[in-house]
Design a protein around this motif. Structure first.
Motif, PDB file in Angstrom:
ATOM      1  N   GLY A  50     -13.019   0.976 -10.096  1.00 51.01           N
ATOM      2  CA  GLY A  50     -12.168   1.753  -9.083  1.00 51.01           C
ATOM      3  C   GLY A  50     -11.128   2.692  -9.659  1.00 51.01           C
ATOM      4  O   GLY A  50     -10.655   2.477 -10.861  1.00 51.01           O
ATOM      5  N   HIS A  92      -9.007   3.210  -5.100  1.00 49.95           N
ATOM      6  CA  HIS A  92      -9.833   4.435  -4.720  1.00 49.95           C
ATOM      7  C   HIS A  92     -11.029   4.139  -5.263  1.00 49.95           C
ATOM      8  O   HIS A  92     -11.198   3.516  -6.113  1.00 49.95           O
ATOM      9  CB  HIS A  92      -9.251   5.934  -4.956  1.00 49.95           C
ATOM     10  N   ASP A 104      -7.978   2.513  -9.602  1.00 52.93           N
ATOM     11  CA  ASP A 104      -6.636   1.574  -9.247  1.00 52.93           C
ATOM     12  C   ASP A 104      -5.243   2.147  -9.967  1.00 52.93           C
ATOM     13  O   ASP A 104      -5.397   2.482 -11.193  1.00 52.93           O
ATOM     14  CB  ASP A 104      -7.037   0.256  -9.513  1.00 52.93           C
ATOM     15  N   SER A 131     -18.350   3.320  -8.024  1.00 54.12           N
ATOM     16  CA  SER A 131     -18.659   1.988  -7.283  1.00 54.12           C
ATOM     17  C   SER A 131     -19.933   1.075  -7.775  1.00 54.12           C
ATOM     18  O   SER A 131     -19.927  -0.028  -8.016  1.00 54.12           O
ATOM     19  CB  SER A 131     -19.154   2.095  -5.852  1.00 54.12           C
ATOM     20  N   TRP A 173     -14.465   4.947  -7.071  1.00 55.58           N
ATOM     21  CA  TRP A 173     -14.592   5.852  -7.989  1.00 55.58           C
ATOM     22  C   TRP A 173     -16.089   5.636  -8.452  1.00 55.58           C
ATOM     23  O   TRP A 173     -16.873   6.139  -8.129  1.00 55.58           O
ATOM     24  CB  TRP A 173     -13.690   5.557  -9.081  1.00 55.58           C
ATOM     25  N   GLU A 180      -2.461   1.249  -5.122  1.00 53.19           N
ATOM     26  CA  GLU A 180      -3.519   2.342  -4.323  1.00 53.19           C
ATOM     27  C   GLU A 180      -4.900   1.730  -5.077  1.00 53.19           C
ATOM     28  O   GLU A 180      -4.785   1.782  -6.306  1.00 53.19           O
ATOM     29  CB  GLU A 180      -3.193   3.637  -4.414  1.00 53.19           C
ATOM     30  N   ARG A 238       0.840  -1.151   0.139  1.00 54.62           N
ATOM     31  CA  ARG A 238       0.073   0.021  -0.030  1.00 54.62           C
ATOM     32  C   ARG A 238       0.907   1.201   0.084  1.00 54.62           C
ATOM     33  O   ARG A 238       2.020   1.295   0.623  1.00 54.62           O
ATOM     34  CB  ARG A 238      -0.870   0.195   1.121  1.00 54.62           C
ATOM     35  N   LEU A 247      -2.364   8.944  -5.940  1.00 50.21           N
ATOM     36  CA  LEU A 247      -3.506   9.750  -6.322  1.00 50.21           C
ATOM     37  C   LEU A 247      -3.186  11.358  -6.343  1.00 50.21           C
ATOM     38  O   LEU A 247      -3.435  12.106  -7.371  1.00 50.21           O
ATOM     39  CB  LEU A 247      -4.916   9.717  -5.116  1.00 50.21           C
ATOM     40  N   LEU A 288      -1.993   8.830   0.185  1.00 51.29           N
ATOM     41  CA  LEU A 288      -2.599   8.636  -1.077  1.00 51.29           C
ATOM     42  C   LEU A 288      -1.755   9.184  -2.126  1.00 51.29           C
ATOM     43  O   LEU A 288      -2.031   9.935  -3.123  1.00 51.29           O
ATOM     44  CB  LEU A 288      -3.920   9.655  -1.247  1.00 51.29           C
TER      45      LEU A 288
END
Lengths: 780, 115
Positions: free
Chosen positions: A85, A76, A87, A80, A78, A74, A12, A19, A16
């Motif tokens: 997502g 996140h 990614d 859904s 988006w 990562e 991970r 992003l 963020l």
């Protein structure tokens, strides 16, 4: 491939970070116009250059962590609802590209502010440029398939804005539209390919798809996926036969060309092929198609580049050639070839961006962009000349620059490849031609006697020379310390694309190898080409003339055919005459009804003439008579009187069949309509017959057939199965839900109140429009 | 539906189309009105023709008790009547202004005008 499921090591990212790296450019972009206005173009550009510079430093700082395992991941949320997502992933491959994008990006941003000078122009340009940079970072950092595609399309859109920056020029608009259409059509193919890939591999993440390679190869979709993905990559990276848009894109301001068309956007296709190599590569089909695609582009680009005399065109065609080389190496796909691709990718980005920036500086300071009219600038622009010289030597593959190291490994990779002799032969010729291009663009403007130019030449300001100098120096430094190039860029690239990092780093001296011999041969041929360049250019001009009948001509023909079809279709369906469109509409709807009757969806009931009551006969008969009277009427007033009678008869039909509201409304409206008609007709005395009898006969036949078809439809509507659930709902809910006993009224003011609001709006607009037409007159 | 009413609907549609295919602007607007009548009656017929049972809930009941005329097409037609009135009114004013500015109500004369 060394990546097994067991080694699935997911790191991970801290916070963020990825992003932020992707979004920073999008956040900074809208500030550009404001900053350039308040600080001036040069200082605004310098300040904005800190954004990519910071990103570059950040990426360099987290780089070692990204290279340690399979990369930094990562995910996140988006969209859904669709399971999509945002990614992101930073691994060796992504890191090389991200460093080039942000590193060269910061130099280009700095350069662009000073180059454009005007704060308004610079602000707008940097807005587009930063948005483009962010989109490009999104492409290379995407792990999600949809994420990749979205950013891919964003690069097409932002580059369209950049190519068409001088939007007052028709040439710019044309080039921008062409680039957009070619790359966006490729983007559509890519989307289809990526979705098929996701379906075949059972995942929407590129990192997971690498593990599903065998499932994808045996899915039966492999060939389709490969062709679609290749279309996306080939259009974006200007591979034959889609290479033509790239030289045209030189209509963009030079900083955009330096950035988009050397180091970044056009490399997106190369990136895509590299990214998907572990998933789709190393099959016979992949090797054959990708290698030949790349080789064809490599040679064609070099041959088309040689006869050019405009600085940017020279560089543009040579870029096509270099992209072909990169694609060819990825097609060969051996570890040596991937090493060569990584080394050449970095070398090319450095020297090509430098040469473009030099071309811009020369144009900026002298007002001349034709190499045949330039010369002797070394004394007036010594710093620019030094940077240009370094970049040109690297491009020519002269030691000790990075270009030399890269060319050595290219030859080493090509020697044992299938079809090696042919590939080597073509490579030597193409590289020799690129040496010629390097001489023409990077050396010739600066040597010899000083030539007369539109502006008196002087050294470029610091903001314009920092970029070329740093890029040229980087090519020199990495060439002298190739091990550094390995650890910074190439090892991670190879680990991502080929699976295993190369055992030994790049080195400067390989001993007396065949590759060294080929390098020497290339230089000799290249220098001969320089000496014979006038002859070569004459021969090349004929070739360039022939090339005009190439794919670009086909593209233009396709484009104008599309426009003609659209125009013809519009003329046919919505031509200059309302009645043609109307007749077509009537024919088409009639045809639908007839086909419904023929296919059995509509059925005619047995006709029962006798049992209908006299009242219906009277109403129907009078309606028919009214129609005949309206057709025969000799004055407009008579026709309007008939229309009034028809309206009254329709009112009676409503009243008889249980529709009191309709009857009342129809009666009131009909009265108003007749009054309006009379008021207007009072001013329009003539009601002449305008058309010829033959036209009337034709229209009469059409109208009669239409009437007959509509009669058949009216007779057969009873056979339609209707869903009466809405009616039952209305019948049940009117009193409890709508508190009204008249169900029609409840529908209008309650269940469908918004429709009624729309209806009132139409009435209001019509009233305002009528008032304006009648009462307001143009002045004078 | 009674055959004679179906024939009347066909006649309205045919007349409307014929008038709309004329060059005269007034006939065009007249034709539109005929077409609107035809369309309204067709929708009315699709709902099924019921005599003597308007869709009004009787005193003392909370729901419509069958048989009743379908209220849905009636609501649609009501809207259609009003909107076609708005369109006709606006079209008539346009015809009036066209005649006033250009001196013609022949569609073919209006094609090349630039004012």
């Amino acid at each position: 491939m060394s990546f097994s499921k067991a080694g699935h090591e997911v790191r991970r990212g801290p916070l963020l970070i990825l992003l932020i790296v992707v979004l920073a450019g999008f956040v900074a972009a809208p500030l550009a116009p404001w900053l350039c206005r308040s600080l001036g173009a040069t200082r605004g550009g310098a300040l904005l250059a800190l954004v990519p510079l910071t990103l570059c430093a950040t990426l360099a700082a987290i780089g070692p962590e990204a290279l340690a395992g399979r990369g930094i991941f990562e995910a996140h949320p988006w969209v859904s609802g669709l399971g999509v997502g945002l990614d992101l992933r930073l691994d060796g491959l992504a890191l090389v590209f991200a460093l080039l994008i942000t590193g060269i990006g910061s130099l280009v941003v700095l350069y662009a502010g000073a180059y454009l000078g005007d704060p308004g122009q610079a602000g707008r340009f940097l807005l587009f440029l930063l948005a483009f940079m962010a989109s490009m970072l999104g492409v290379v950092l995407a792990d999600g398939v949809i994420t990749l595609f979205v950013f891919w399309e964003l690069t097409s859109v932002t580059s369209w804005l950049l190519i068409g920056f001088d939007h007052e020029k028709a040439e710019s608009r044309r080039a921008a539209l062409q680039a957009l259409l070619v790359t966006a059509l490729g983007g559509v193919a890519l989307l289809a390919g990526l979705l098929l890939l996701g379906a075949a591999g059972g995942s929407m993440r590129l990192s997971e798809l690498e593990g599903a390679r065998s499932a994808i190869l045996s899915s039966g979709l492999y060939e389709a996926i490969l062709v679609l993905v290749l279309l996306g990559a080939a259009t974006k990276s200007a591979q034959f036969p889609f290479h033509f848009w790239l030289p045209n894109a030189m209509a963009a301001p030079t900083p955009a060309s330096a950035y988009l068309h050397s180091s970044t956007m056009v490399k997106a296709g190369v990136y895509l092929l590299a990214r998907l190599s572990p998933t789709l590569g190393a099959t016979e089909l992949f090797t054959l198609t990708v290698t030949s695609l790349g080789a064809a582009t490599f040679v064609l680009g070099a041959v088309l580049a040689a006869p050019q005399t405009k600085l940017k065109r020279l560089l543009a065609y040579s870029t096509v050639s270099s992209l072909g080389l990169l694609v060819m190496l990825l097609g060969v796909g051996t570890q040596a070839a991937v090493v060569a691709a990584g080394a050449y990718l970095v070398a090319h980005a450095l020297f090509k961006a430098a040469l473009f920036l030099v071309a811009g500086a020369v144009d900026h300071e002298t007002g001349e962009r034709d190499v045949e009219k330039l010369g002797g600038l070394r004394s007036a622009m010594p710093i620019t000349a030094a940077a240009a010289g370094l970049a040109a030597l690297s491009m020519a593959g002269i030691p000790p620059l990075l270009g030399f190291v890269a060319k050595e490994v290219v030859y080493e990779a090509a020697l044992p490849a299938p079809g090696g002799v042919l590939v080597i032969g073509l490579s030597v010729v193409a590289n020799a031609l690129l040496l010629l291009v390097a001489f023409e663009s990077g050396v010739r403007p600066f040597v010899g006697a000083l030539r007369e130019t539109p502006r008196k030449p002087h050294e470029a300001p610091a903001a314009l020379s920092v970029g070329p100098v740093l890029l040229g120096a980087a090519g020199l430094a990495l060439g002298m310390a190739p091990a550094l190039a390995s650890s910074l860029f190439v090892d991670g690239f190879v680990a991502s694309v080929h699976g295993e990092a190369p055992g030994k780093p790049l080195s400067f001296w390989h001993g007396f190898t065949p590759a060294l011999g080929l390098s020497a041969l290339t230089v000799v041929i290249g220098l001969a080409a320089v000496a014979l360049r006038a002859t070569l250019r004459r021969a090349g001009r004929n070739l360039a003339a022939a090339a005009r009948f190439g794919p670009e001509r086909a593209w233009d023909a396709l484009w104008s055919a599309l426009l003609s079809i659209a125009r013809a279709q519009t003329d046919l369906l919505q031509g200059r005459r309302l009645r043609h469109g109307l007749a077509l509409t009537a024919l088409a709807s009639g045809a639908f009804v007839v086909s419904g009757l023929l296919a059995g969806g509509l059925r005619l009931p047995p006709i029962d003439v006798v049992s209908a009551p006299l009242a219906e006969w009277a109403l129907g008969g009078l309606l028919v008579l009214g129609c005949v009277a309206a057709l025969l009427a000799r004055t407009a007033l008579a026709a309007v009187a008939v229309l009034g009678i028809i309206g009254t008869l329709v009112t009676l039909v409503f009243a008889r069949f249980s529709a009191p509201d309709l009857a009342v409304t129809q009666f009131v409206i009909e009265t108003l309509t007749v009054i309006l008609f009379v008021l207007v007709l009072f001013h329009l005395p003539n009601y002449a017959r305008l058309s010829r009898p033959s036209t009337r006969l034709r229209d009469g036949l059409l109208a009669t057939s239409f009437g007959v078809v509509m009669t058949l439809l009216a007779l057969s509507v009873g056979s339609l199965r209707r869903d009466d659930s809405i009616t039952r709902f209305l019948a049940a809910e009117s009193v409890p839900g709508g508190h009204g006993r008249n169900v029609v009224n409840v529908i209008l003011v309650d269940f469908r109140a918004l429709d009624t609001l729309g209806e009132i709006t139409v009435l209001g607009v019509a009233a305002v429009g009528a008032f304006a037409l009648l009462k307001l007159r143009p002045r004078g | 539906m009674a055959p004679i009413l179906a024939i009347a609907i066909g006649a309205l549609f045919g007349t409307g189309l014929y008038l709309m295919l004329r060059r005269s602007l007034v006939k065009l607007v007249l034709g539109l009105s005929f077409l609107a009548h035809g369309a309204n009656l067709l929708i009315f017929g699709v709902g099924g023709l019921v005599e003597g049972h308007p869709p009004i809930v009787a005193e003392g009941e909370t729901v419509l008790v069958p048989p009743y005329a379908d209220p849905l097409p009636q609501a649609l037609i009501l809207t259609a009547i009003v909107i076609s009135f708005a369109v006709t009114a606006f079209a008539l004013v346009l015809v009036y202004r066209a005649r006033e500015s250009l001196g013609s109500d022949d569609l073919d004369d209006l094609g090349g005008t630039r004012t």
